[in-house]
Scaffold this motif. Structure first.
Motif, short mmCIF file in Angstrom:
data_model
loop_
_atom_site.label_atom_id
_atom_site.label_comp_id
_atom_site.label_asym_id
_atom_site.label_seq_id
_atom_site.Cartn_x
_atom_site.Cartn_y
_atom_site.Cartn_z
N LYS A 6 0.84 -1.19 0.00
CA LYS A 6 0.00 0.00 0.00
C LYS A 6 0.88 1.24 0.00
CE LYS A 6 -4.25 -1.60 2.21
NZ LYS A 6 -5.10 -1.49 3.41
N LEU A 7 0.35 2.28 -0.60
CA LEU A 7 1.09 3.52 -0.73
C LEU A 7 0.76 4.46 0.43
CD1 LEU A 7 3.04 4.66 -2.91
CD2 LEU A 7 1.08 5.87 -3.85
N ILE A 8 1.80 5.03 1.02
CA ILE A 8 1.64 6.03 2.08
C ILE A 8 1.94 7.39 1.47
CG2 ILE A 8 2.57 6.91 4.25
CD1 ILE A 8 3.15 3.97 4.99
N VAL A 9 0.99 8.31 1.57
CA VAL A 9 1.14 9.64 0.99
C VAL A 9 0.89 10.68 2.08
CG1 VAL A 9 0.37 11.25 -0.79
CG2 VAL A 9 0.32 8.79 -1.25
N LYS A 10 1.84 11.59 2.25
CA LYS A 10 1.73 12.66 3.24
C LYS A 10 2.13 13.98 2.60
CE LYS A 10 3.16 10.19 7.49
NZ LYS A 10 4.22 10.19 8.54
N SER A 11 1.48 15.05 3.03
CA SER A 11 1.94 16.37 2.66
C SER A 11 3.34 16.59 3.22
CB SER A 11 0.98 17.43 3.22
OG SER A 11 1.58 18.71 3.21
N ASN A 12 4.16 17.35 2.50
CA ASN A 12 5.49 17.67 3.01
C ASN A 12 5.42 18.44 4.33
OD1 ASN A 12 6.65 16.46 0.80
ND2 ASN A 12 6.96 18.37 -0.34
N HIS A 13 4.31 19.13 4.57
CA HIS A 13 4.12 19.83 5.84
C HIS A 13 4.10 18.83 7.01
CE1 HIS A 13 3.41 23.76 4.08
NE2 HIS A 13 2.56 23.22 3.23
N ASN A 120 -6.29 13.89 -1.12
CA ASN A 120 -6.49 14.77 -2.28
C ASN A 120 -5.31 15.73 -2.47
OD1 ASN A 120 -7.94 15.59 -4.53
ND2 ASN A 120 -8.99 17.23 -3.43
N LEU A 121 -4.09 15.20 -2.29
CA LEU A 121 -2.90 16.03 -2.43
C LEU A 121 -2.51 16.16 -3.89
CD1 LEU A 121 -0.87 14.52 0.54
CD2 LEU A 121 -2.14 16.66 0.53
N LYS A 122 -2.32 17.37 -4.36
CA LYS A 122 -1.97 17.63 -5.75
C LYS A 122 -0.49 18.00 -5.90
CE LYS A 122 -6.31 17.12 -6.88
NZ LYS A 122 -6.77 15.85 -7.50
N THR A 123 0.03 18.73 -4.93
CA THR A 123 1.42 19.17 -4.99
C THR A 123 2.05 19.06 -3.62
OG1 THR A 123 0.81 21.49 -4.53
CG2 THR A 123 0.94 20.81 -6.85
#
Length: 312
Positions: A6-13, A120-123
């Motif tokens: 599974k993919l883990i996606v986090k904002s750089n913040h 819903n992270l785009k950038t």
């Protein structure tokens, strides 16, 4: 895509935020984040199911007791994260609700302020595979690995010790460089090199005679094929597409389950148990049906009814 990958996606913040979590608490959060639909807006109504077995798959101790699992969930409920934007900072909880179903299953609900940084992270986001961190036992190893993956295409990044201490909340801990290097950085480097797809070298950088920053230098291990950034983006896209297809297929099933759940509430005389304030019975039933938008939420309601002795 298998559950392991599974993919883990986090904002750089979030990657560069200030917080303290134990390794077990990190695994709880990452297990839930891996369930967040990629590319979709997610509301704070959604509950994410976490089990003790999920933590084992992320490298947790198979012998860990159910009490340790529940204690970690309870601690996580009290934990906060601090995000910084220039001179301003914002602090809020990771989760706003925890529900236990037995001793080894929990449902958690992310706090509303954190969701924009997880969905819903785009950038300006960092992503890596859940399997990359399996076996890491140091919370610092996971954090350092995320700092690496933020600069994945560069293979190098410099971090000041001041920023590192702020991010890891080590302002008053390991004040001497030798101790910080021994107990935090060396351990992190050792585990990343042992368990992740990358080899890491951490080089201290001095201003005068004092170490003021570190340079992370990393590259993919020999024999492993670099997974292009586009491939990870495709996984995000595919995950979103699969989510849409699954949602379409499950829509009728969820509607049926919602009707069954509300019917059982009425037939078992439980309406008053689930009303909120001066809410009417009809409004309560409408609210519950509107809430049941995922299998996780439907399962939560079914578990609640079972606790009242209702046979599903």
């Amino acid at each position: 895509m298998t559950k392991k990958n599974k993919l883990i996606v986090k904002s750089n913040h979030v990657v560069e935020a200030s917080y303290t979590l134990t390794t077990l608490e990190q695994r709880l959060i990452l297990s839930a984040i891996a369930q967040v639909p990629k590319g979709d807006e997610v509301s704070d109504d959604v509950l994410y199911r976490i089990t003790a077995q999920d933590l084992v798959k992320l490298g947790g101790d198979k012998k860990a007791s159910h009490k340790e699992f529940k204690d970690a969930v309870n601690r996580l409920y009290e934990r906060s994260i601090v995000l910084r934007n220039g001179d301003e900072s914002d602090s809020f909880r990771w989760i706003q609700e925890k529900i236990f179903n037995g001793s080894s299953i929990s449902f958690i609900r992310f706090s509303k302020p954190i969701l924009p940084f997880l969905s819903n992270l785009k950038t300006e986001f960092t992503k890596y595979l859940e399997s990359d961190i399996v076996g890491m036992s140091s919370p610092y190893a996971i954090r350092v690995y995320e700092l690496m993956m933020q600069y994945r295409n560069v293979g190098k990044r410099e971090v000041t010790l001041e920023d590192l201490r702020w991010m890891f909340q080590l302002q008053n801990k390991y004040p001497v460089w030798a101790d910080l290097n021994r107990w935090v950085l060396n351990q992190a480097s050792k585990e990343i090199n042992q368990h992740s797809p990358y080899n890491l070298i951490i080089e201290p950088k001095k201003t005068g005679r004092k170490v003021t920053s570190i340079v992370l230098k990393f590259h993919l291990k020999k024999g492993l094929k670099e997974q292009p950034e586009q491939d990870l983006d495709n996984q995000v896209s595919m995950s979103q597409k699969n989510s849409i297809i699954k949602s379409s297929l499950n829509k009728d099933d969820l509607s049926h389950r919602a009707s069954k759940i509300t019917g059982l509430i009425m037939s078992n005389g439980l309406a008053d148990r689930f009303k909120r304030g001066s809410e009417s019975t009809m409004d309560m039933l409408k609210r519950i049906k509107a809430d049941i938008t995922t299998d996780i939420v439907a399962e939560q309601w079914e578990n609640k009814l079972e606790e009242f002795g209702v046979v599903i």
